[in-house]
Motif scaffolding. Structure first.
Motif, PDB file in Angstrom:
ATOM      1  N   SER A  85       7.032   3.567   1.818  1.00  0.00           N
ATOM      2  CA  SER A  85       6.127   2.565   1.229  1.00  0.00           C
ATOM      3  C   SER A  85       4.792   2.593   1.934  1.00  0.00           C
ATOM      4  O   SER A  85       3.736   2.633   1.312  1.00  0.00           O
ATOM      5  CB  SER A  85       6.699   1.154   1.379  1.00  0.00           C
ATOM      6  OG  SER A  85       7.820   0.992   0.579  1.00  0.00           O
ATOM      7  N   ILE A  89       1.474   3.844   0.060  1.00  0.00           N
ATOM      8  CA  ILE A  89       0.428   2.851  -0.207  1.00  0.00           C
ATOM      9  C   ILE A  89      -0.883   3.257   0.463  1.00  0.00           C
ATOM     10  O   ILE A  89      -1.949   3.197  -0.136  1.00  0.00           O
ATOM     11  CB  ILE A  89       0.862   1.450   0.271  1.00  0.00           C
ATOM     12  CG1 ILE A  89       2.031   0.936  -0.565  1.00  0.00           C
ATOM     13  CG2 ILE A  89      -0.303   0.474   0.204  1.00  0.00           C
ATOM     14  CD1 ILE A  89       1.708   0.591  -1.979  1.00  0.00           C
ATOM     15  N   PHE A  96      -5.093   5.592  -6.435  1.00  0.00           N
ATOM     16  CA  PHE A  96      -4.388   5.016  -7.577  1.00  0.00           C
ATOM     17  C   PHE A  96      -5.332   4.441  -8.631  1.00  0.00           C
ATOM     18  O   PHE A  96      -5.146   4.621  -9.827  1.00  0.00           O
ATOM     19  CB  PHE A  96      -3.428   3.932  -7.087  1.00  0.00           C
ATOM     20  CG  PHE A  96      -2.714   3.183  -8.181  1.00  0.00           C
ATOM     21  CD1 PHE A  96      -1.692   3.782  -8.902  1.00  0.00           C
ATOM     22  CD2 PHE A  96      -3.053   1.873  -8.491  1.00  0.00           C
ATOM     23  CE1 PHE A  96      -1.034   3.093  -9.904  1.00  0.00           C
ATOM     24  CE2 PHE A  96      -2.394   1.181  -9.493  1.00  0.00           C
ATOM     25  CZ  PHE A  96      -1.386   1.791 -10.199  1.00  0.00           C
ATOM     26  N   PHE A  97      -6.380   3.758  -8.170  1.00  0.00           N
ATOM     27  CA  PHE A  97      -7.240   3.079  -9.134  1.00  0.00           C
ATOM     28  C   PHE A  97      -8.103   4.064  -9.910  1.00  0.00           C
ATOM     29  O   PHE A  97      -8.650   3.726 -10.940  1.00  0.00           O
ATOM     30  CB  PHE A  97      -8.064   2.016  -8.414  1.00  0.00           C
ATOM     31  CG  PHE A  97      -7.164   1.028  -7.734  1.00  0.00           C
ATOM     32  CD1 PHE A  97      -6.409   0.150  -8.495  1.00  0.00           C
ATOM     33  CD2 PHE A  97      -6.989   1.051  -6.362  1.00  0.00           C
ATOM     34  CE1 PHE A  97      -5.524  -0.722  -7.891  1.00  0.00           C
ATOM     35  CE2 PHE A  97      -6.107   0.176  -5.756  1.00  0.00           C
ATOM     36  CZ  PHE A  97      -5.372  -0.715  -6.525  1.00  0.00           C
ATOM     37  N   PHE A 109       4.826   7.063 -16.324  1.00  0.00           N
ATOM     38  CA  PHE A 109       5.364   5.718 -16.193  1.00  0.00           C
ATOM     39  C   PHE A 109       6.050   5.250 -17.468  1.00  0.00           C
ATOM     40  O   PHE A 109       7.002   4.475 -17.429  1.00  0.00           O
ATOM     41  CB  PHE A 109       4.271   4.737 -15.760  1.00  0.00           C
ATOM     42  CG  PHE A 109       4.091   4.734 -14.280  1.00  0.00           C
ATOM     43  CD1 PHE A 109       5.044   4.142 -13.477  1.00  0.00           C
ATOM     44  CD2 PHE A 109       3.014   5.350 -13.686  1.00  0.00           C
ATOM     45  CE1 PHE A 109       4.905   4.156 -12.103  1.00  0.00           C
ATOM     46  CE2 PHE A 109       2.862   5.381 -12.320  1.00  0.00           C
ATOM     47  CZ  PHE A 109       3.820   4.787 -11.522  1.00  0.00           C
TER      48      PHE A 109
ATOM     49  N   ASP B  52      -5.233  -5.915  -8.479  1.00  0.00           N
ATOM     50  CA  ASP B  52      -5.092  -4.489  -8.147  1.00  0.00           C
ATOM     51  C   ASP B  52      -3.875  -4.273  -7.260  1.00  0.00           C
ATOM     52  O   ASP B  52      -3.074  -3.372  -7.480  1.00  0.00           O
ATOM     53  CB  ASP B  52      -6.321  -4.003  -7.361  1.00  0.00           C
ATOM     54  CG  ASP B  52      -7.473  -3.686  -8.291  1.00  0.00           C
ATOM     55  OD1 ASP B  52      -7.270  -3.762  -9.516  1.00  0.00           O
ATOM     56  OD2 ASP B  52      -8.564  -3.377  -7.785  1.00  0.00           O
ATOM     57  N   MET B  53      -3.778  -5.135  -6.253  1.00  0.00           N
ATOM     58  CA  MET B  53      -2.700  -5.015  -5.276  1.00  0.00           C
ATOM     59  C   MET B  53      -1.355  -5.124  -5.974  1.00  0.00           C
ATOM     60  O   MET B  53      -0.446  -4.335  -5.717  1.00  0.00           O
ATOM     61  CB  MET B  53      -2.883  -6.128  -4.242  1.00  0.00           C
ATOM     62  CG  MET B  53      -1.963  -6.115  -3.076  1.00  0.00           C
ATOM     63  SD  MET B  53      -0.424  -6.905  -3.431  1.00  0.00           S
ATOM     64  CE  MET B  53      -0.839  -8.629  -3.366  1.00  0.00           C
ATOM     65  N   SER B  55      -0.619  -4.524  -9.145  1.00  0.00           N
ATOM     66  CA  SER B  55      -0.287  -3.407 -10.022  1.00  0.00           C
ATOM     67  C   SER B  55       0.089  -2.174  -9.205  1.00  0.00           C
ATOM     68  O   SER B  55       0.986  -1.421  -9.592  1.00  0.00           O
ATOM     69  CB  SER B  55      -1.397  -3.135 -11.031  1.00  0.00           C
ATOM     70  OG  SER B  55      -2.399  -2.342 -10.478  1.00  0.00           O
ATOM     71  N   LEU B  56      -0.553  -1.984  -8.051  1.00  0.00           N
ATOM     72  CA  LEU B  56      -0.165  -0.844  -7.211  1.00  0.00           C
ATOM     73  C   LEU B  56       1.196  -1.063  -6.552  1.00  0.00           C
ATOM     74  O   LEU B  56       2.056  -0.177  -6.569  1.00  0.00           O
ATOM     75  CB  LEU B  56      -1.229  -0.584  -6.134  1.00  0.00           C
ATOM     76  CG  LEU B  56      -0.891   0.517  -5.117  1.00  0.00           C
ATOM     77  CD1 LEU B  56      -0.703   1.856  -5.817  1.00  0.00           C
ATOM     78  CD2 LEU B  56      -1.967   0.647  -4.060  1.00  0.00           C
ATOM     79  N   SER B  57       1.420  -2.266  -6.004  1.00  0.00           N
ATOM     80  CA  SER B  57       2.696  -2.516  -5.317  1.00  0.00           C
ATOM     81  C   SER B  57       3.873  -2.421  -6.269  1.00  0.00           C
ATOM     82  O   SER B  57       4.970  -2.055  -5.881  1.00  0.00           O
ATOM     83  CB  SER B  57       2.743  -3.898  -4.679  1.00  0.00           C
ATOM     84  OG  SER B  57       1.529  -4.250  -4.168  1.00  0.00           O
ATOM     85  N   SER B  59       3.978  -0.434  -8.926  1.00  0.00           N
ATOM     86  CA  SER B  59       4.153   0.930  -9.430  1.00  0.00           C
ATOM     87  C   SER B  59       4.691   1.882  -8.376  1.00  0.00           C
ATOM     88  O   SER B  59       5.442   2.795  -8.691  1.00  0.00           O
ATOM     89  CB  SER B  59       2.816   1.490  -9.930  1.00  0.00           C
ATOM     90  OG  SER B  59       2.193   0.586 -10.779  1.00  0.00           O
ATOM     91  N   ASN B  67       5.245  -3.231  -0.052  1.00  0.00           N
ATOM     92  CA  ASN B  67       4.062  -2.538  -0.555  1.00  0.00           C
ATOM     93  C   ASN B  67       2.823  -3.421  -0.495  1.00  0.00           C
ATOM     94  O   ASN B  67       1.740  -2.960  -0.113  1.00  0.00           O
ATOM     95  CB  ASN B  67       4.291  -2.094  -2.001  1.00  0.00           C
ATOM     96  CG  ASN B  67       5.280  -0.948  -2.106  1.00  0.00           C
ATOM     97  OD1 ASN B  67       5.614  -0.326  -1.111  1.00  0.00           O
ATOM     98  ND2 ASN B  67       5.753  -0.671  -3.298  1.00  0.00           N
ATOM     99  N   PHE B  71      -0.585  -2.677   1.599  1.00  0.00           N
ATOM    100  CA  PHE B  71      -1.879  -2.605   0.929  1.00  0.00           C
ATOM    101  C   PHE B  71      -2.890  -3.554   1.567  1.00  0.00           C
ATOM    102  O   PHE B  71      -4.014  -3.176   1.905  1.00  0.00           O
ATOM    103  CB  PHE B  71      -1.708  -2.934  -0.554  1.00  0.00           C
ATOM    104  CG  PHE B  71      -2.966  -2.799  -1.349  1.00  0.00           C
ATOM    105  CD1 PHE B  71      -3.410  -1.557  -1.768  1.00  0.00           C
ATOM    106  CD2 PHE B  71      -3.720  -3.917  -1.670  1.00  0.00           C
ATOM    107  CE1 PHE B  71      -4.578  -1.428  -2.495  1.00  0.00           C
ATOM    108  CE2 PHE B  71      -4.892  -3.799  -2.397  1.00  0.00           C
ATOM    109  CZ  PHE B  71      -5.326  -2.555  -2.815  1.00  0.00           C
ATOM    110  N   ARG B  75      -6.228  -2.523   3.683  1.00  0.00           N
ATOM    111  CA  ARG B  75      -7.563  -2.939   3.254  1.00  0.00           C
ATOM    112  C   ARG B  75      -8.300  -3.694   4.359  1.00  0.00           C
ATOM    113  O   ARG B  75      -9.503  -3.554   4.527  1.00  0.00           O
ATOM    114  CB  ARG B  75      -7.463  -3.848   2.016  1.00  0.00           C
ATOM    115  CG  ARG B  75      -7.398  -3.110   0.700  1.00  0.00           C
ATOM    116  CD  ARG B  75      -8.763  -2.551   0.347  1.00  0.00           C
ATOM    117  NE  ARG B  75      -8.673  -1.573  -0.715  1.00  0.00           N
ATOM    118  CZ  ARG B  75      -8.827  -1.865  -2.001  1.00  0.00           C
ATOM    119  NH1 ARG B  75      -9.046  -3.107  -2.373  1.00  0.00           N
ATOM    120  NH2 ARG B  75      -8.754  -0.920  -2.901  1.00  0.00           N
TER     121      ARG B  75
END
Lengths: 177, 209
Positions: A85, A89, A96-97, A109, B52-53, B55-57, B59, B67, B71, B75
């Motif tokens: 993780s 991350i 990712f963005f 997905f 954002d956090m 949607s990333l965590s 996925s 996650n 993140f 940051r």
């Protein structure tokens, strides 16, 4: 042994899409490959993991590590399942963005989501009824089914808190079995 | 390392150490707590970053709480921050689990302990089924997703293959299905349409990827 625990849970950590329950079949497969726990032991381990706060997959890893090689094993297994993780991350935090609207990523997905759903359904089936090889109608399987049905009712209809549900189920188990 | 950065890293650890044990049911149950502690109380992130956090965590592989910690930690304070936050969120549950395990080893020969655990097993099956249902609401919305989900269950029940392969199979199947749809000119929708609400409480489907 410690290294084996660490590496096994590291591998699981990298593919644990869907977080908690989808990961249970993955863990069970590895655990029975290595013969770390019997089916019964695995089931009580997951039940125990459900009693603690935090992700059920991580808790299960901690318990398996602890059971097979004590506190050091618990640390090795937990570090193994959490480390991916952290790595992913940190790597994805910026990337990712930029790629999430990429059509290949979206297509992946699109397939991954229903498969993970399938894994969770399988986790329920396997954990509940297929784990012991045969589906037998016994007092204990009927009792489990009754508790499961009542739990669903309480969760959906009355929005019962998971912790209270676990405690109520433990009490019901003591009465029934 | 400057004093300020060191203090921030310690703060990250403390914040997630408090968040860790406060939520049962893991994952998405943690998000409202993270939101309150990180966004509202400490002002470490704004709403856009929170979205954002999440949607990333949701996925990435791994628990969504871990996650999210990684993140936010990253940051705020780079890799050391991420590590501090992840250790912070993992440590309390780790200790609780060890404690539970010790109790279990002390009492597991007791008849009633086994009975209680068997009762809990019923409740855990219910929790898994509910998670599957919530996930299905997000992920199964057309024929091909329904076929993929059903085949995943059937393959896993019938064949003794490692569930790890199913993950790879899912990625492949998604790409192939979309490509076929593109060739024969079907309309392509890769996600269920989600009505986006402005309230922060609204993004809490149990499983999200």
């Amino acid at each position: 042994m410690l290294l084996q625990l660490f590496l096994t849970f590291l591998k699981i950590g990298f593919v644990s899409f869907g977080g908690g329950y989808a990961v249970i079949p993955l863990i069970q497969f590895e655990v029975s490959e290595y013969g770390w726990l019997s089916n019964d032991e695995f089931q009580s381990t997951v039940a125990l993991a459900g009693m603690a706060p935090g992700p059920i997959a991580t808790n299960t890893a901690t318990l398996i590590g602890f059971k097979t090689s004590g506190a050091a094993g618990a640390m090795a297994a937990t570090a193994g399942i959490v480390l991916p993780s952290l790595l992913i991350i940190v790597t994805l935090a910026t990337l990712f963005f930029r790629v999430r609207h990429n059509s290949l990523v979206r297509s992946s997905f699109y397939g991954l989501r229903p498969i993970v759903t399938g894994l969770i359904v399988y986790a329920a089936l396997h954990f509940g009824f297929l784990g012991n090889g045969e589906v037998a109608v016994t007092w204990s399987s009927i009792g489990t089914l009754i508790i499961c049905g009542l739990s669903l009712l309480l969760l959906i209809r009355y929005k019962l808190h998971p912790l209270l549900l676990i405690l109520a189920a433990a009490a019901a188990g003591i009465v029934l079995f | 390392m400057s004093n300020e950065r060191r203090r921030l890293i310690i703060d990250l650890f403390k914040a997630f150490f408090q968040i860790g044990p406060s939520t049962f049911g893991g994952g998405y149950a943690m998000l409202p707590v993270i939101e309150r502690e990180i966004m509202v109380k400490r002002g470490w992130m704004d709403e856009k970053e929170m979205a954002d956090m999440i949607s990333l965590s949701g996925s990435a592989p791994g628990g969504v709480g871990v996650n999210a910690a990684a993140f936010i930690g990253y940051r705020k304070a780079g890799v050391p921050g991420a590590a501090a936050a992840v250790i912070g969120i993992t440590l309390p549950t780790f200790l609780i689990v060890i404690l539970l395990s010790v109790f279990y080893l002390m009492f597991h020969d007791h008849e009633k302990t086994q009975a209680a655990l068997q009762g809990i097993q019923g409740a855990v099956i219910a929790l898994i089924l509910l998670a599957a249902y919530r996930m299905a609401k997000q992920s199964v919305f057309d024929i091909s997703t329904a076929v993929m989900m059903a085949s995943a269950v059937i393959i896993l029940v019938v064949f003794p293959i490692s569930p790890i392969y199913m993950i790879g199979f899912g990625i492949l199947a998604g790409i192939v299905f979309i490509q076929i749809k593109r060739w024969i000119g079907l309309s392509i929708q890769t996600e269920k349409e989600i009505v986006v609400n402005a309230t922060p409480q609204s993004y809490s489907p149990e499983y999200y990827i």
